[in-house]
Scaffold this motif. Structure first.
Motif, PDB file in Angstrom:
ATOM      1  N   ALA A  58      -6.752  -0.587  -0.448  1.00 62.82           N
ATOM      2  CA  ALA A  58      -6.700   0.966  -0.448  1.00 62.82           C
ATOM      3  C   ALA A  58      -7.418   1.682  -1.842  1.00 62.82           C
ATOM      4  O   ALA A  58      -7.901   0.655  -2.627  1.00 62.82           O
ATOM      5  CB  ALA A  58      -5.113   1.199  -0.642  1.00 62.82           C
ATOM      6  N   GLN A 117       0.695   3.853  -2.931  1.00 64.49           N
ATOM      7  CA  GLN A 117      -0.392   5.136  -2.823  1.00 64.49           C
ATOM      8  C   GLN A 117      -0.042   6.067  -3.754  1.00 64.49           C
ATOM      9  O   GLN A 117      -1.017   6.706  -4.369  1.00 64.49           O
ATOM     10  CB  GLN A 117      -0.237   5.341  -1.583  1.00 64.49           C
ATOM     11  N   VAL A 126       0.826  -1.151  -0.124  1.00 62.62           N
ATOM     12  CA  VAL A 126       0.039  -0.096  -0.072  1.00 62.62           C
ATOM     13  C   VAL A 126       0.857   1.306   0.054  1.00 62.62           C
ATOM     14  O   VAL A 126       0.495   2.092  -0.814  1.00 62.62           O
ATOM     15  CB  VAL A 126      -0.850   0.176   1.160  1.00 62.62           C
TER      16      VAL A 126
END
Length: 258
Positions: free
Chosen positions: A118, A90, A86
């Motif tokens: 996410a 991101q 993640v």
């Protein structure tokens, strides 16, 4: 105090060997396979496996094969292996959100469940929804279809639930859909989870080229319907960026446009 020959340490070593064999195996191992590979007597193997089951280190599946036990799942849940994924992904999710203005998803496979880890919310009011709290049948989402198409998740042989008139529920239909996804490099659902909702997703590879995640976009069919290939190509590019970081490669991937 001196330990008797063949005492506790030897027993622990043998038990550890059994656990290691099960954890490292690609498929569940039978009693006979474990007994043969360990070289232990059947009675000794039986006693050790029973003790390891009681301790939560091993358990048996429906067919009687030995798999990793509940303690491994507990440890994984407390030390989430996807946190690093993640973190790495991101910034890429944010770029996809800027490119598309639509909801962006990152999902992984936990057992036989596709779990979203996410999300970047849509810039539009129509389409804003938190999918991280919703369990979606894998055959109805583009994210789930990625894991089927690229061989990480088996397609059930039983009839699947039909959520809309467009939901694919037969093995033949899902096989054809998976073949199409592999050919173009991304999976698609149109009105299969909800009428009016389209999803597009691409596979993310980790070290060794192993599939580790699915990266996707979803939004109203009225907005995404004419942009499926454009968005799919963008996701392939962005998925390659995440994969490059995971694999320790400096990504020199041309920016996608969507």
């Amino acid at each position: 105090m001196a330990e008797p020959a063949g005492g506790g340490t030897q027993a622990l070593d043998r038990a550890a060997q059994l656990v290691s064999s099960v954890v490292e195996a690609a498929e569940p191992l039978s009693f006979a396979e474990l007994q043969e590979s360990s070289g232990l007597a059947k009675s000794t193997t039986s006693r050790m496996l029973a003790a390891l089951e009681r301790g939560g280190l091993l358990e048996r599946d429906d067919a009687g094969g030995y798999v990793a036990g509940s303690l491994f799942w507990t440890y994984a849940a407390r030390h989430d292996p996807w946190e690093e994924l993640v973190r790495v992904a991101q910034p890429v999710l944010a770029r996809i959100g800027e490119d598309t203005q639509e909801t962006v998803h990152l999902s992984v496979l936990r057992g036989d469940r596709v779990v979203q880890v996410a999300q970047v919310d849509s810039q539009y009011l129509l389409g804003m929804r938190d999918w991280t709290q919703i369990e979606v049948p894998a055959h109805t989402s583009a994210l789930g279809k990625v894991f089927w198409a690229w061989g990480a998740l088996r397609i059930p042989v039983s009839q699947l639930v039909r959520l809309t008139p467009h939901t694919l529920t037969t093995r033949a239909a899902l096989d054809r859909d998976a073949a199409s996804a592999r050919k173009r490099g991304y999976a698609v659902t149109v009105d299969e989870l909800e009428v009016g909702l389209t999803g597009i997703a691409a596979p993310v590879s980790g070290p060794g080229g192993v599939l580790v995640a699915a990266l996707g976009v979803s939004g109203p069919t009225s907005r995404l319907g004419g942009r499926v290939d454009e968005l799919g190509r963008n996701l392939i590019t962005r998925a390659a960026e995440v994969a490059a970081v995971l694999q320790g490669i400096n990504p020199h991937v041309k920016e996608g446009v969507a």
